[in-house]
Write an enzyme that holds these catalytic residues in place. Structure first.
Site, short mmCIF file in Angstrom:
data_model
loop_
_atom_site.label_atom_id
_atom_site.label_comp_id
_atom_site.label_asym_id
_atom_site.label_seq_id
_atom_site.Cartn_x
_atom_site.Cartn_y
_atom_site.Cartn_z
N GLU A 59 41.97 34.28 27.90
CA GLU A 59 43.03 35.27 27.61
C GLU A 59 44.20 35.09 28.58
O GLU A 59 44.65 36.02 29.23
CB GLU A 59 42.48 36.69 27.73
CG GLU A 59 41.24 36.93 26.89
CD GLU A 59 40.75 38.38 26.90
OE1 GLU A 59 40.77 38.99 27.99
OE2 GLU A 59 40.36 38.88 25.84
N CYS A 119 39.91 47.65 24.96
CA CYS A 119 40.96 47.94 25.92
C CYS A 119 42.31 48.21 25.26
O CYS A 119 43.08 49.07 25.69
CB CYS A 119 41.10 46.79 26.91
SG CYS A 119 41.21 45.16 26.13
#
Ligand SMILES: [Zn+2]
Length: 644
Positions: free
Chosen positions: A326, A417
């Site tokens: 990521e 998230c």
């Protein structure tokens, strides 16, 4: 007593939660979101949807997925952690944070009572010395595999103990400032005091594996004035770059780049590693630098900002190109088919750019913030307010699939998230519109509202009217109680000055611009340009009306030749909005479309489409605002279109 508490909280909100006794802080203060009442059609709708749909849905998910059960079990010190990740606690904190911002401007006794009950459960899950981390507390002999056998031993990588603390500090601060209640704040302070006792010179040291505790500690410092919190934030930042890694490894997990831990922060030159971690680190550095005057931190984040904006950002403001880790890619590594662009990274980018503006007073940071906000961030939430992208694609084709490539939004994620980050950002958005420094008023975002300010000790209301982002005519009516001397600084967006993005990674095909004309009470007024702002310093009288028109030209955008992926391709921008082509408007397919150079697009207002948008129509192709894609089923989409 009750009255004085309320009054004090009011002052905190007025000054963005800043402690007035502090000697040093950001030179510019944002005008708190509670002072700015939106009257617009674009964001108000989304914030209301956030309040009525997203926040309740998020609390419901926290319950149905076991996130609340984890706290209940931790309170009983009995059971088995029942969700996937040790940071799942933070979804509850972030939802409370979003609910708190919402409660500050929209009292809701039912929601307040629910939040209080949840905070009570959180309090019972806290260990007597302040430790709060359900993944260990439920069954300390069998903690989560990422947590390590003892407290903190895996904090430098995946335990997320301090990450959980950081989100809790942010949420508890928001809740306290919104409600004046100390129930959540006291939990946070007890935990922060444990951190102060545990970490620091001569005690334990660690570079937190996922930054955010630094920003959280700063927020607690602003509320309490307790300098140990600020010192600990700085201590954590300074621990980066001292762990032994295999620096020759190309695996960023092993060479330290993933965690921004390969070099001391003051030696770092590039935006690197996990993009969300990076945004939170740079934001924390800005906060600490503002409060301590640390020039080396500022020099480092200035360098890193230039690197990111010049080499590592997508045209719609997305960052973190690479799915594995990521993370940021190499220079100019911006693949379209596999673009990752986590929504949280876009949100973190907004946090960071706001802070860079507060440090430097330069509109280029707000130019970037606006680009992210209206494009790569807003695409993260669907028009229904309850479907989300974790990643934000640049290109979807029927013939290519990839595990990272999301083709449609989901209601929630195992690692959730992004939805909870979105729901805490949206209600605080009115706090990004205005800022003040001395007698200067900055107008950064163009969102219709009424703002209540104080300039030079005099009350002033500002009434902002426009139909942004669709139309470029802006109006600001100034209503001081009595005439006031004020430096009015209105941002003239980079895109209205021929600049697609600061730093030139993307450029407009047609760069010619005309000076934006500003009128005061209908008469053309002189102004000077300073760091992206049109500045008019004068005595303003009640009812003075400032108008200006930004050129809403359809702009062809091209990438720098250094981005091979986008060679021979073009995308379209109008105002702050980057457009994309989606299957639904283009005969079911967009991957084979090519347009000729100089193609003419006509803006067409479509109140019936996608919540009301202006589409761009050409003979070959219809384009919609990028943020609005994937609201009409699955199919092809592309931001960049081949040019013949
Ligand atoms: Zn996320």
């Amino acid at each position: 007593m009750v009255y004085s508490m309320k009054k004090w909280v009011f002052c905190c909100l007025l000054f963005g939660g800043m402690l007035r006794a502090q000697q040093r802080d950001y030179p510019i203060s944002p005008v708190a979101f509670t002072r700015v009442k939106l009257t617009d059609a674009f964001w108000s709708l989304r914030i209301e949807l956030n309040r009525t749909v997203t926040i309740p849905a998020s609390f419901a998910r926290c319950e149905s997925t076991g996130r609340v059960s984890n706290f209940v079990m931790a309170a009983a010190r009995k059971g088995k952690f029942c969700t996937k990740f040790p940071f799942d606690d933070t979804d509850i904190y972030k939802t409370i944070e979003g609910a708190s911002y919402s409660l500050a401007v929209h009292p809701d006794p039912v929601l307040s009572a629910y939040v209080d009950a949840l905070i009570d459960t959180v309090a019972r899950a806290q260990e007597p010395d302040g430790y709060l981390y359900t993944a260990r507390t439920i069954d300390s002999l069998h903690p989560h595999p990422w947590s390590g056998p003892d407290r903190w031993v895996k904090e430098h990588e995946l335990s997320h103990e301090l990450y959980n603390s950081g989100h809790m500090f942010e949420a508890a601060s928001a809740h306290y400032l919104a409600t004046g209640q100390r129930n959540f704040l006291d939990i946070a302070l007890k935990n922060a005091d444990l951190l102060v006792r545990t970490f620091g010179p001569g005690k334990r040291s660690v570079a937190p594996g996922h930054e955010i505790v630094e920003m959280g500690l700063v927020r607690l410092y602003r509320i309490t004035g307790k300098k140990e919190y600020l010192e600990l934030a700085k201590f954590f930042i300074d621990q980066r770059g001292h762990r032994t890694y295999d620096k020759t490894s190309t695996d960023e997990w092993k060479n330290g780049e993933y965690w921004q831990d390969d070099k001391p922060v003051t030696d770092q030159e590039e935006a690197e590693g996990h993009a969300v971690r990076a945004m939170y680190l740079y934001s924390g550095m800005a906060d600490v630098a503002a409060l301590t005057g640390d020039k080396e931190y500022i020099a480092a984040i200035d360098r890193i900002w230039n690197d990111m904006v010049g080499k590592k950002i997508y045209v719609q403001g997305g960052i973190g190109a690479v799915g594995s880790g990521e993370r940021f890619g190499a220079d100019y590594e911006l693949p379209n088919a596999t673009a990752y662009n986590e929504t949280c990274a876009a949100i973190g980018d907004v946090f960071w750019n706001q802070r860079m503006f507060l440090l430097h007073a330069d509109a280029k940071y707000i130019d970037l913030l606006e680009k992210v906000l209206y494009n790569g961030l807003l695409s993260g939430v669907g028009l229904d307010g309850k479907s989300f992208f974790y990643t934000n694609a640049m290109q979807v084709t029927d013939s290519f699939t990839h595990p990272d490539l999301e083709r449609e939004r989901s209601g929630w994620f195992e690692c959730s998230c992004c939805p909870t980050n979105m729901l805490r950002l949206l209600p605080s958005l009115p706090g990004y519109i205005y800022a003040q420094k001395g007698h200067d008023l900055y107008i950064n975002l163009f969102i219709p509202d009424t703002a209540k300010l104080v300039v030079d000790g005099k009350a002033l209301r500002v009434v902002q009217e426009n139909d942004y982002p669709w139309k470029g005519d802006l109006s600001f009516t100034l209503l001081p109680d009595v005439p006031v001397s004020m430096g009015l600084r209105i941002r003239v967006p980079g895109w209205a000055r021929g600049e697609a993005i600061p730093g030139g990674l993307y450029v407009f095909d047609n760069k010619e611009t005309q000076k934006v004309v500003i009128r005061v009470n209908g008469t053309v007024a002189a102004y000077k340009m300073e760091e992206g702002y049109a500045v008019m310093d004068r005595v303003w009288k009640p009812g003075d009306k400032v108008t200006m028109e930004l050129p809403m030209r359809v702009q062809e955008v091209q990438a720098s030749a250094k981005v091979p992926e986008d060679a021979g391709k073009v995308t379209i921008q109008r105002g702050p909005l980057v457009y994309c082509a989606e299957w639904k408007d283009n005969g079911g397919k967009v991957s084979d479309i090519a347009v000729s150079k100089g193609i003419v697009f006509t803006p067409v207002v479509r109140p019936d489409l996608l919540g009301g948008v202006t589409v761009l129509q050409s003979s070959k192709l219809t384009m919609i605002p990028y943020y609005a894609w994937a609201n009409r089923g699955k199919g092809e989409m592309t931001v960049w279109v081949k040019e013949k």
